[in-house]
Design an enzyme around this catalytic site. Structure first.
Site, PDB file in Angstrom:
ATOM      1  N   HIS A 149     -28.008   2.799   2.272  1.00  0.00           N
ATOM      2  CA  HIS A 149     -28.142   4.054   2.360  1.00  0.00           C
ATOM      3  C   HIS A 149     -26.835   4.302   3.420  1.00  0.00           C
ATOM      4  O   HIS A 149     -27.002   5.379   3.932  1.00  0.00           O
ATOM      5  CB  HIS A 149     -29.154   4.276   2.842  1.00  0.00           C
ATOM      6  CG  HIS A 149     -30.018   3.433   1.681  1.00  0.00           C
ATOM      7  ND1 HIS A 149     -30.344   4.853   0.703  1.00  0.00           N
ATOM      8  CD2 HIS A 149     -30.855   2.596   1.893  1.00  0.00           C
ATOM      9  CE1 HIS A 149     -31.141   3.378   0.045  1.00  0.00           C
ATOM     10  NE2 HIS A 149     -31.951   2.952   0.693  1.00  0.00           N
ATOM     11  N   ARG A 150     -25.837   3.458   3.675  1.00  0.00           N
ATOM     12  CA  ARG A 150     -25.143   3.543   4.658  1.00  0.00           C
ATOM     13  C   ARG A 150     -23.620   5.579   4.256  1.00  0.00           C
ATOM     14  O   ARG A 150     -23.911   6.266   5.087  1.00  0.00           O
ATOM     15  CB  ARG A 150     -24.224   2.994   5.220  1.00  0.00           C
ATOM     16  CG  ARG A 150     -24.880   1.624   6.218  1.00  0.00           C
ATOM     17  CD  ARG A 150     -23.974   1.086   7.155  1.00  0.00           C
ATOM     18  NE  ARG A 150     -24.294   0.147   8.174  1.00  0.00           N
ATOM     19  CZ  ARG A 150     -24.243  -1.351   7.868  1.00  0.00           C
ATOM     20  NH1 ARG A 150     -23.721  -1.767   6.977  1.00  0.00           N
ATOM     21  NH2 ARG A 150     -24.512  -2.041   8.596  1.00  0.00           N
TER      22      ARG A 150
END
Length: 364
Positions: free
Chosen positions: A282-283
């Site tokens: 999800h970065r």
């Protein structure tokens, strides 16, 4: 004693628009998570970083604090400054330029994070801490040239501090923490070795640069460099107006940034883009949104556009996309634009995409 030669102006750099954009966006909003500049020798990486530092506004600090604490923001102060405030002490204040701290490749861990005097702590019962480079970099810019040649553990420490805004040193059960909020910029030449993918992923943005490939641009580089070498002071004066305008625009963008809103449609568009391009974790989603809202502020807007997200994706996605060993990933920028236009058109600005929509796109 000869005077120090002035820094080459940031605005005098020819081309390299993506590099300049990534640096400026991090200068506006360090929460983006820093930028790694990858490129061959002689592509103005270091020149750009040092030029950017000169554009950053002056800051007000507690004059005798080793961490450059802001005198009017207790939440960002070190323990010592907070304690002095509680005692009713009047803190000495001064204004100074934002620091550029350069980290040498051969720096030891103690030089970077600081060192604890264990003997003093055991014999006197008091912690004695010698601040390191991360202390100097607080509220400034930390520049790590040849970051790929640093020990992986040190890179981890830098990225942890950049993400958390705090540096913690622990030795034999004794712990010291201090604020470490800084703009992180790393540069590297891929010919000298790569960073591990786990470390690469933790840089907010990555820019790949190379030398200019058109004759006109290369001639302009030569002309400007010769003019600078001939008379650095006159060259800096020539570019002063552009530099001041750029510095003021950075200040204005910083002021506008808190007002920039992100709609659920923006979030959904970014999530859909990451899913369709097969990005792990999800970065990437968070980095794209933080970069996009910063670009909106840079453009003088309080709402995001598809163009903000597209430009952010160009900087935040390529180093996070799945790749086969020994292969290089290239982002299809035309496809990114098409995906964003389609997703935004289908889901609008409020509702996130349905599970059915996501499933259909992933199995198409």
């Amino acid at each position: 004693m000869p005077s120090e030669r002035p820094i080459y102006p940031f605005s005098a750099l020819v081309g390299q628009e993506r590099l300049k954009r990534a640096l400026i966006l991090n200068a506006i909003n360090p929460r983006i998570g820093g930028v790694l500049i990858r490129g061959e020798k002689g592509t103005a990486k270091s020149t750009a970083v040092r030029g950017l530092a000169r554009l950053l506004p002056h800051i007000t600090v507690v004059a005798d604090c080793p961490y450059s604490c802001p005198p009017d923001r207790p939440a960002m102060m070190c323990e010592m400054c907070v304690a002095r405030l509680r005692r009713g002490e009047e803190l000495p204040v001064e204004e100074r330029p934002t620091r550029l701290v350069e980290l040498p490749v051969a720096a030891s861990e103690d030089r970077v994070v600081g060192s604890l005097d264990l003997e003093h702590a055991l014999t006197e019962g008091q912690r004695r801490f010698e601040p390191g480079l991360l202390a100097q970099a607080n509220r400034g810019l930390l520049y790590v040239d040849e970051v790929n040649l640093l020990d992986d553990h040190l890179v981890d420490v830098l990225l942890d501090a950049a993400a958390m805004g705090v540096n913690t040193v622990e030795r034999e059960g004794i712990s010291v923490s201090h604020p470490a909020r800084f703009i992180l910029v790393g540069t590297m030449n891929p010919e000298e070795g790569e960073l591990r993918p786990q470390l690469l992923d933790r840089f907010g943005l990555v820019v790949e640069i190379s030398g200019l490939t058109d004759i006109v641009g290369r001639v302009e580089v030569i002309e400007r460099r010769l003019a600078y070498e001939s008379d650095p002071d006159a060259f800096v004066v020539r570019w002063r107006q552009e530099e001041e305008a750029l510095a003021q625009r950075i200040i204005a963008a910083r002021a506008l940034l808190p007002a920039v809103t992100i709609s659920r449609g923006d979030m959904a568009a970014v999530a859909g883009l990451a899913l369709e391009l097969g990005v792990d974790g999800h970065r990437a989603d968070l980095a794209i949104l933080e970069t996009a809202r910063t670009h909106a502020a840079w453009s003088g807007r309080a709402r995001l556009t598809v163009e903000d997200i597209r430009l952010a994706a160009e900087l935040a996605l390529p180093h996070r996309m799945r790749r086969q060993p020994f292969t290089e990933v290239k982002l299809d920028e035309a496809r990114v634009g098409q995906i964003l236009d389609r997703v935004k058109g289908e889901i609008g600005d409020e509702a996130p995409p349905s599970a059915e929509y996501v499933k259909k796109k992933l199995t198409a």
